[in-house]
Design a protein around this motif. Structure first.
Motif, mmCIF file in Angstrom:
data_model
loop_
_atom_site.group_PDB
_atom_site.id
_atom_site.type_symbol
_atom_site.label_atom_id
_atom_site.label_comp_id
_atom_site.label_asym_id
_atom_site.label_seq_id
_atom_site.Cartn_x
_atom_site.Cartn_y
_atom_site.Cartn_z
ATOM 1 N N TYR A 138 8.319 -12.630 -1.494
ATOM 2 C CA TYR A 138 7.852 -11.239 -1.381
ATOM 3 C C TYR A 138 6.837 -11.145 -0.249
ATOM 4 O O TYR A 138 6.251 -12.162 0.154
ATOM 5 N N GLU A 152 1.413 -7.597 -6.616
ATOM 6 C CA GLU A 152 1.523 -9.057 -6.364
ATOM 7 C C GLU A 152 1.684 -9.787 -7.699
ATOM 8 O O GLU A 152 2.552 -10.641 -7.856
ATOM 9 N N HIS A 166 1.815 0.090 4.555
ATOM 10 C CA HIS A 166 2.044 -1.243 3.997
ATOM 11 C C HIS A 166 3.422 -1.263 3.361
ATOM 12 O O HIS A 166 3.728 -0.428 2.513
ATOM 13 N N ILE A 211 3.793 -8.191 1.346
ATOM 14 C CA ILE A 211 3.123 -6.877 1.290
ATOM 15 C C ILE A 211 2.165 -6.853 2.482
ATOM 16 O O ILE A 211 1.155 -7.548 2.482
ATOM 17 N N LEU A 248 3.453 0.752 -0.108
ATOM 18 C CA LEU A 248 2.302 0.576 -1.014
ATOM 19 C C LEU A 248 1.562 1.904 -1.155
ATOM 20 O O LEU A 248 1.033 2.241 -2.198
ATOM 21 N N ARG A 282 -2.013 -3.195 -4.606
ATOM 22 C CA ARG A 282 -1.414 -4.385 -3.977
ATOM 23 C C ARG A 282 -1.510 -5.573 -4.943
ATOM 24 O O ARG A 282 -0.526 -6.253 -5.216
ATOM 25 N N ILE A 306 6.164 -3.149 1.052
ATOM 26 C CA ILE A 306 6.345 -4.156 0.001
ATOM 27 C C ILE A 306 7.808 -4.576 0.088
ATOM 28 O O ILE A 306 8.692 -3.722 0.168
ATOM 29 N N GLU A 359 4.686 -15.600 -1.947
ATOM 30 C CA GLU A 359 4.404 -14.667 -0.843
ATOM 31 C C GLU A 359 4.826 -15.251 0.501
ATOM 32 O O GLU A 359 4.645 -16.445 0.754
#
Ligand code: FB9
Length: 522
Positions: free
Chosen positions: A376, A236, A396, A378, A486, A232, A398, A246
């Protein structure tokens, strides 16, 4: 019963012997002379060699050793000989012989038949007859000779190998001589200055062991980052390097609280909160996903019993969404069905973080003048799906999106090339796909050198005008977006075969501890 000599006794015995005899030609016989196992003597030899007190030369011999099955035959005779011995003159039935010989029956029958020691009566395959009076059990003899360490012809070795009756064993022993640092009694080197040494003053005469500066320190008992969180963070960093910010996936604009993980607030019964669960409106309707779409029924989606509905949705925007579904607009003919408000108010666990993108784009549309954005997210999404090796009911997601004037499919492909090449996936292929909220849509495939195959690495598309214009985004503003999980990259990067080993109660901590830092394209 004589006390088992300690390693110190073994060392003393060896050094004394070397001092007197000058050498030990065969460590095996020396060990038995000391009454210790060769393994114990080996330990002392290794330590003395390390300090060059003793010089040891390895003697390696590969010997054929009998398998347990062969050891049985060496005692009881070969299975074929046992079989013949068990056949009375007038023959015996196979069952009778099987009962007598057990596992040896099958191999015995084959070998005895091969040696033409047995035969069968015409038309009665079950009655086994002896064809020879008595047999010379060469196999047993050969096995015994091998057991006594005798050399047997290669042909015999090959036959025994074929019958898996022998295996090669490497045995190693040593011839020993005095080393350059030879002493009769090794001074025990001190490793520490203790109060005792200081009090007794004998520290003056002590010889200290050299420090081993290469020695590994005590492993630090520290925490470990869950592989998912490592990947993650790596992903990121890629987003941030590409200028993305984010999206808040755990709490949002009108912050009301709930009992779900990640919510900061206290839980207030029967008041909706916008963290993991959402009104269907943001998860589906705002995405121009029709209310009768199969993904919207409880087979795919977790709907909430309490709080079951959200009453607070932006009225004017909701009206526009209703219109676009019912009768279209902005050049779209819509779906032409009777759109129901209570369907849109149903609370659910978000099935994709695209529901967060919807809110962010709606919020962005309210900010005048329009400013392009790269977002973005996640975070966890929930799907009422069958659990299998690669799917759990939650994973998860993304998601990345770019909102700007005049964006094209080419821009989408370009940004996907950048993003996935940073993940170490340079060769991409795109397959036309369908999502209710993007047109055109593409599944993304990458050629994975390790797996030597094309892997589906995500989905993408351009958000439909039926989604963007009701929000109030200016004409000409397009939004390109893509999504992946993810878990999948983490499983492939860490070589985890089953998602249950990665996420949930059965996570293997050693895997986490023993795994190096994630080396994702960085
Ligand atoms: O992650 C997926 N595959 C993947 C990703 C990376 C990867 O890295 C390896 C190191 C080399 C390997 C594999 N997938 C998406 C593809 C498949 O695994 C798929 O079978 C499963 N998908 C999930 C959904 O399952 C129902 C993965 C998940 C997924 C799918 C689509 C989206 C997000 C997650 C999306 C989207 C989207 C589309 C348009 C606009 C906005 C969002």
């Amino acid at each position: 019963m004589a006390e088992e000599p300690s390693p110190a006794d073994v060392e003393a015995g060896l050094l004394a012997h070397l001092n007197s005899a000058g050498e030990v030609p065969d460590s095996r016989s020396f060990a038995s002379s000391l009454g210790v196992s060769h393994l114990e003597l080996e330990g002392v030899i290794k330590s003395l060699s390390a300090f060059r007190i003793v010089d040891s030369t390895d003697i390696i011999k590969e010997t054929w050793v009998l398998t347990d099955e062969a050891k049985g035959y060496a005692v009881k005779g070969s299975p074929e000989a046992q079989l013949v011995a068990a056949i009375p003159p007038d023959g015996a039935s196979k069952d009778a012989l099987k009962a007598k010989l057990g596992d040896a029956f099958d191999v015995g029958m084959k070998a005895a038949a091969r040696n033409k020691w047995i035969g069968f009566e015409k038309g009665n395959k079950d009655l086994v007859l002896r064809k020879v009076e008595n047999v010379k059990d060469e196999l047993q003899e050969q096995l015994k000779r091998l057991e006594n360490g005798e050399v047997v012809p290669d042909k015999v070795i090959d036959d025994l190998k074929k019958r898996k009756l022998i295996t090669k064993e490497k045995s190693i022993w040593y011839s020993l001589k005095k080393g350059p640092e030879f002493v009769v009694k090794r001074k025990t080197l001190a490793t520490d200055v203790t109060t005792e040494h200081l009090r007794s003053g004998d520290w003056k005469g002590l010889e200290f062991k050299d420090y081993n500066y290469g020695a590994q320190g005590q492993p630090i008992a520290k925490g470990y980052v869950q592989p998912l969180m490592e990947v993650r963070e790596a992903i990121e960093n890629i987003f941030i390097m590409m200028g993305f910010t984010e999206m808040p996936t755990n709490n949002f604009v009108e912050s009301r609280y709930s009992q779900f993980a990640g919510c900061k607030g206290p839980y207030i019964p029967n008041t909706a909160c916008d963290c993991c669960f959402f009104a269907s409106f943001w998860n589906f309707d705002a995405l121009f996903q029709p209310q009768q779409h199969p993904a919207r029924d409880s087979h795919d989606t977790f709907f909430l019993k309490a709080p079951a509905a959200t009453r607070q949705l932006p009225e004017d925007y909701l009206e526009k969404v209703k219109q676009i579904h019912q009768s279209g607009g902005y050049g779209s003919k819509g779906y032409g069905y009777d759109w129901k408000r209570d369907e849109a108010e149903k609370n659910l666990l978000r099935t994709h973080t695209t529901a967060v993108s919807t809110r962010m784009l709606y919020k962005l549309a309210q900010e005048k003048p329009f400013a392009p954005k790269r977002y973005y997210s996640i975070d966890r999404v929930f799907r009422n799906e069958a659990v299998d090796r690669t799917h759990l009911a939650e994973f998860h997601q993304i998601e990345g999106l770019i909102c700007d004037y005049g964006l094209t499919l080419g821009d989408l492909i370009g940004v996907l090339e950048d993003f996935f090449s940073s993940l170490g996936m340079s060769k991409l292929r795109f397959k036309p796909a369908y999502n209710p909220y993007t047109e055109p849509s593409m599944e993304i495939f990458s050629y994975h050198d390790g797996l030597k195959k094309w892997v589906e690495v995500g989905n993408s598309g351009m958000f439909r005008p039926e989604m963007l214009l009701p929000m109030g985004l200016p004409e000409g503003v397009n939004v390109i977006a893509w999504g992946l999980s993810l878990e999948r990259p983490t499983m492939i990067l860490y070589g985890i075969d089953n998602i249950r080993d990665l996420f949930g109660p059965k996570v293997d901590f050693n895997l986490i501890k023993s795994n190096p830092l994630c080396r994702l394209g960085l």
